[in-house]
Design an enzyme around this catalytic site. Structure first.
Site, PDB file in Angstrom:
ATOM      1  N   HIS A  15      -0.297  -0.494   1.084  1.00 35.94           N
ATOM      2  CA  HIS A  15      -0.559   0.654   1.958  1.00 35.94           C
ATOM      3  C   HIS A  15       0.224   0.455   3.251  1.00 35.94           C
ATOM      4  CE1 HIS A  15      -3.991   2.805   4.431  1.00 35.94           C
ATOM      5  NE2 HIS A  15      -2.842   3.453   4.502  1.00 35.94           N
ATOM      6  N   ASP A  67      -2.794  -4.182   3.212  1.00 35.41           N
ATOM      7  CA  ASP A  67      -2.684  -3.266   4.354  1.00 35.41           C
ATOM      8  C   ASP A  67      -1.608  -3.747   5.310  1.00 35.41           C
ATOM      9  OD1 ASP A  67      -4.717  -1.214   3.993  1.00 35.41           O
ATOM     10  OD2 ASP A  67      -6.147  -2.873   4.047  1.00 35.41           O
ATOM     11  N   ASP A  94     -10.126   5.047   0.890  1.00 34.95           N
ATOM     12  CA  ASP A  94      -9.954   3.776   1.627  1.00 34.95           C
ATOM     13  C   ASP A  94     -10.615   3.880   2.986  1.00 34.95           C
ATOM     14  OD1 ASP A  94      -9.028   1.433   2.772  1.00 34.95           O
ATOM     15  OD2 ASP A  94      -6.916   2.031   2.787  1.00 34.95           O
ATOM     16  N   MET A 146      -7.764   8.629   3.473  1.00 32.00           N
ATOM     17  CA  MET A 146      -8.282   7.671   4.462  1.00 32.00           C
ATOM     18  C   MET A 146      -9.633   8.179   4.960  1.00 32.00           C
ATOM     19  SD  MET A 146      -6.403   5.069   4.678  1.00 32.00           S
ATOM     20  CE  MET A 146      -7.416   4.313   5.957  1.00 32.00           C
ATOM     21  N   SER A 192      -9.315  -5.012  -0.652  1.00 35.68           N
ATOM     22  CA  SER A 192      -8.302  -5.135   0.409  1.00 35.68           C
ATOM     23  C   SER A 192      -8.388  -6.507   1.036  1.00 35.68           C
ATOM     24  CB  SER A 192      -8.541  -4.072   1.487  1.00 35.68           C
ATOM     25  OG  SER A 192      -7.851  -4.444   2.665  1.00 35.68           O
ATOM     26  N   HIS A 240      -5.345  -4.659  -2.843  1.00 32.10           N
ATOM     27  CA  HIS A 240      -4.840  -3.741  -1.819  1.00 32.10           C
ATOM     28  C   HIS A 240      -4.330  -4.553  -0.623  1.00 32.10           C
ATOM     29  CE1 HIS A 240      -4.982   0.278   0.203  1.00 32.10           C
ATOM     30  NE2 HIS A 240      -5.301  -0.412   1.286  1.00 32.10           N
ATOM     31  N   MET A 251       1.081   1.340   6.733  1.00 36.55           N
ATOM     32  CA  MET A 251       0.698   2.031   7.984  1.00 36.55           C
ATOM     33  C   MET A 251       1.753   1.684   9.026  1.00 36.55           C
ATOM     34  SD  MET A 251      -3.339   1.220   7.690  1.00 36.55           S
ATOM     35  CE  MET A 251      -3.064  -0.083   6.489  1.00 36.55           C
ATOM     36  N   MET A 258       0.490  -3.131   8.684  1.00 37.57           N
ATOM     37  CA  MET A 258       0.357  -2.421   9.970  1.00 37.57           C
ATOM     38  C   MET A 258       1.405  -2.946  10.938  1.00 37.57           C
ATOM     39  SD  MET A 258      -3.738  -2.687  10.387  1.00 37.57           S
ATOM     40  CE  MET A 258      -4.836  -2.326   9.010  1.00 37.57           C
TER      41      MET A 258
HETATM   42  C1  DX5 Z   1      -7.816   0.433   7.209  1.00 40.43           C
HETATM   43  C2  DX5 Z   1      -7.253  -0.122   5.931  1.00 40.43           C
HETATM   44  C3  DX5 Z   1      -8.306  -0.372   4.916  1.00 40.43           C
HETATM   45  C4  DX5 Z   1      -9.303  -1.414   5.321  1.00 40.43           C
HETATM   46  C5  DX5 Z   1     -10.599  -1.125   4.667  1.00 40.43           C
HETATM   47  O1  DX5 Z   1      -6.791   0.697   8.064  1.00 40.43           O
HETATM   48  O2  DX5 Z   1      -6.329   0.793   5.371  1.00 40.43           O
HETATM   49  O3  DX5 Z   1      -7.722  -0.688   3.645  1.00 40.43           O
HETATM   50  O4  DX5 Z   1      -8.870  -2.703   4.962  1.00 40.43           O
HETATM   51  O5  DX5 Z   1     -11.592  -1.942   5.217  1.00 40.43           O
HETATM   52  P1  DX5 Z   1     -13.135  -1.685   4.934  1.00 40.43           P
HETATM   53  O6  DX5 Z   1     -13.322  -1.579   3.458  1.00 40.43           O
HETATM   54  O7  DX5 Z   1     -13.833  -2.843   5.542  1.00 40.43           O
HETATM   55  O8  DX5 Z   1     -13.469  -0.380   5.625  1.00 40.43           O
HETATM   56 ZN    ZN Z   2      -5.656   0.418   3.245  1.00 40.53          ZN
END
Ligand code: DX5
Ligand code: ZN
Length: 233
Positions: free
Chosen positions: A79, A48, A188, A150, A21, A46, A81, A50
């Site tokens: 992903h 993320d 994840d 998650m 990620s 990956h 969010m 948000m």
């Molecule tokens: C959290 C994200 C993850 C995050 C994981 O909201 O969806 O993908 O980047 O980070 P680590 O591997 O550091 O927990």
């Molecule tokens: Zn993620």
């Protein structure tokens, strides 16, 4: 347990995939960081996304997906969010997403969203927060290409793995094997050398990791290898 994808999508003779990620990458050198992850052996990248609503944090949007697309040919595992993800499916897919994963908490019409993602030529994933009951996923399993568990509250990298989410992985492994074995089961959040083996043993086969790879004190290759070693050992 069956691993129908092991030989087909992975030339590295592994029965699992690792999806670093970029949330923990150094954004002053994003292309270089992605290429280092690829050289280390990453299977996917990956991303993320948000929105500051579904999760408190704000991260990145289609422009970054498009930049990742130019940096690598690896599949981009995006992903979302975000609230109302249906507004942005085309944007992320035309930017280069190969997998687009949406949260069940944000999709009252999950079947329509999954179909729409697939019509647009992308693989469709479903995910759920740690507090959401796993059986909410079941009606949509046969429509999905991927299910993501998650294992932290979404919003930030660097959090601790919530071991109470492990039974969800086992439950989904059984359901997937029964209903649609080709669905990929991804996990994840908080994945590191101490936690990855438990998730594998419960049946996860795609592992997202941000801080364990990009923040490893010896660098990206060492972070990646530390995960691989735990799965091979
Ligand atoms: C959290 C994200 C993850 C995050 C994981 O909201 O969806 O993908 O980047 O980070 P680590 O591997 O550091 O927990
Ligand atoms: Zn993620």
């Amino acid at each position: 347990m069956s691993y129908p994808f092991s030989m087909k999508i992975n030339m590295k003779e592994r029965d699992f995939l690792i999806s670093p990620s970029i949330l923990s990458a150094d954004f002053t050198q994003l292309g270089d960081q992605i290429q280092r992850a690829e050289q280390a052996g990453a299977d996917w990248i990956h991303v993320d996304v948000m929105d500051g609503h579904f999760v408190p944090n704000i991260s990145m949007g289609p422009f970054i997906v498009e930049a990742c697309r130019r940096a690598t040919d690896l599949p981009l595992d995006v992903h979302l969010m975000i609230e109302k993800p249906e507004r942005y499916l085309e944007n992320f897919i035309s930017a280069g997403a190969d997998y687009l994963t949406v949260h069940i908490e944000t999709c009252p019409e999950m079947d329509r969203i999954l179909s729409r993602i697939q019509e647009l030529g992308c693989k469709a994933g479903i995910t759920l927060n740690p507090a959401t009951a796993v059986d909410k996923i079941e009606p949509f399993l046969k429509l999905a290409d991927l299910v993501l568990v998650m294992s932290v509250q979404p919003g930030h990298s660097g959090q601790s793995f919530l071991s109470e989410t492990l039974p969800k992985i086992s439950w989904l492994r059984n359901k997937i094997d029964e209903i649609k074995p080709e669905v990929l089961l991804e996990v994840d959040g908080g994945i590191n050398p101490e936690t990855i083996r438990d998730a594998y043993d419960r049946g996860a086969r795609v592992f997202v990791a941000a801080s364990a790879i990009f923040n490893h004190p010896q660098g990206i290759q060492a972070g990646f290898d530390s995960l691989l070693e735990r799965l091979r050992g």
